[in-house]
Design a protein around this motif. Structure first.
Motif: not given
Length: 460
Positions: A69-93
């Motif tokens: 209708g007139d609404w723009k709808e988004f969906h965010l999911v808050a969750e544990p993720v794994e993120r690579e800071f740069a090649e050779g290092m990852k973090a559990y965020l």
């Protein structure tokens, strides 16, 4: 690429969302897109509603939406993720929709937005829409303006984007832990009038900081001052995307700061003007030229400039320790100390050890064993050798002839002949240094201190 996950197929989850809003149209929840790549994704052009020039997010993406209708709808999911800071290092965020920080949310001034938030964390959470003017009950402060979102539940936020500008989102629920774990993202609200301060390229990212001991994966969330990873969109150099810009483009860069300190952000080769903060647009009459802008904690600065100087231009935080990775702060200062004999003894006791700090340079060329899942303090190379940077550093690459939506790395800059600094042959004997006798007085002549041996101090 985007993969779609429908977290909420049950009647229980749907009823939970409807109970929060009390609106019948909220009983169908949009799918939650997820991003797996760590490189900048192409701009997401609108397929309906007002037209605008979309942003691109360093090492990130824009969250897709649907119209209801007139609404723009988004969906965010808050969750544990794994993120690579740069090649050779990852973090559990912790993050949103598969990444930390979460995706950029793009809307238009006057849009009515409905944002579903599903909590897949092991504890309750909320989302605060930092800088957005909205009803108190949608502000996202757990316990004050809304109930906390329990694990496994979905809440929905509904409000109108009354003002264009640059904003952020982050929790106001156990926020010391949750923001330290990487829960944050950017919001860009485009002007409804497309002729208002238009730009050709619009970049956005958010700054975060972490203390992650070498060999480990989890940030120390109680740290307040002694961080060793300074990140742009939870990436550190050389893992941060370059900013590819077409020569002559009008460029905007929007930077959010959710670290624990301020950051003087500096661009080489150009001057710019701060055009927007999280409080709104800066009147053109109030702007002045800068090459560095300081971004306080919990703030946003957007700056504009014309990319009229081709080349590879450093773009970084000007706090020197913020352009290093895995920086330890308990190292003795041994610059100027001759450690030749010490190095021999140390080498017998610990063959893998390296004595550092005699000259204070060449750290980018050092090769020494490291624990798993960490990075050298300085890393990355350019066409002339080690760059000796890390952390909050990348390169703005301004080139002639780039296509409109081409954000690929164009490679090293091809300098025109005669425009690169070069070595000259040093004379065999240094020319004598001149002393202006007219300005030399007894008061300026050095006098030996009592008990000091001045022998051998010439030239110091």
């Amino acid at each position: 690429m985007l993969s779609r996950r429908n977290f909420l197929g049950t009647a229980t989850a749907l009823a939970s969302a409807a109970a929060v809003t009390g609106r019948a149209q909220a009983v169908t929840i949009p799918e939650a897109p997820m991003m797996e790549k760590v490189t900048m994704q192409p701009p997401l052009y609108p397929t309906s509603g007002p037209d605008y020039n979309p942003v691109v997010t360093l090492n990130g993406w824009t969250l897709p939406w649907r119209m209801n209708g007139d609404w723009k709808e988004f969906h965010l999911v808050a969750e544990p993720v794994e993120r690579e800071f740069a090649e050779g290092m990852k973090a559990y965020l912790w993050g949103y929709n598969g990444q930390s920080p979460g995706p950029t949310i793009e809307t238009v001034e006057g849009d009515k937005v409905r944002i579903f938030v599903t909590n897949k964390l092991p504890e309750h959470t909320t989302v605060h829409w930092h800088g957005v003017i909205l009803p108190s009950g949608m502000d996202g402060v757990g316990g004050l303006s809304q109930p906390h979102i329990p694990p496994g539940k979905t809440f929905v936020y509904e409000f109108e984007m009354k003002h264009s500008g640059s904003f952020m989102y982050h929790p106001h629920s156990d926020e010391m832990v949750q923001m330290a774990m990487g829960m944050m993202g950017m919001i860009v609200v485009h002007p409804r009038d497309r002729s208002f301060r238009p730009v050709d390229r619009d970049f956005v990212f958010i700054m975060s900081s972490y203390l992650i001991d070498p060999g480990t994966y989890l940030p120390k969330v109680t740290e307040m001052t002694d961080f060793n990873m300074w990140a742009w969109n939870s990436r550190v150099f050389p893992g941060i995307d370059p900013l590819a810009v077409r020569l002559g483009d009008r460029v905007r860069v929007r930077v959010g700061n959710l670290t624990m300190t301020n950051h003087p952000i500096h661009l080489h080769g150009h001057s710019f003007a701060v055009s927007c903060t999280d409080g709104g647009w800066v009147p053109e009459s109030a702007q002045w030229p800068e090459v560095t802008t300081d971004i306080p904690v919990g703030s946003i600065r957007a700056f504009d400039f014309t990319a009229d100087n081709p080349g590879d231009w450093a773009f970084h935080c000007h706090k020197s320790h913020h352009t290093m990775n895995s920086m330890g702060h308990d190292v003795r200062n041994l610059i100027g100390v001759n450690k030749k004999d010490l190095a021999k003894v140390l080498g017998k006791l610990a063959p893998d050890a390296m004595v550092m700090g005699t000259t204070g340079g060449a750290m980018g060329e050092m090769e020494m064993p490291m624990p798993d899942n960490t990075l050298p303090m300085m890393t990355g190379s350019g066409q002339f050798g080690p760059i000796e940077m890390g952390g909050m550093f990348t390169v703005m690459k301004i080139r002639e002839g780039l296509a409109r939506d081409d954000y690929r790395d164009p490679g090293p800059y091809k300098h025109p002949p005669g425009t690169v600094a070069y070595e000259v042959a040093a004379p065999q004997k240094e020319a004598p240094r001149q002393v202006n006798d007219k300005t030399k007085t007894k008061a300026t002549e050095p006098k030996p201190m009592k008990g000091m041996n001045m022998k051998g101090m010439k030239g110091m």
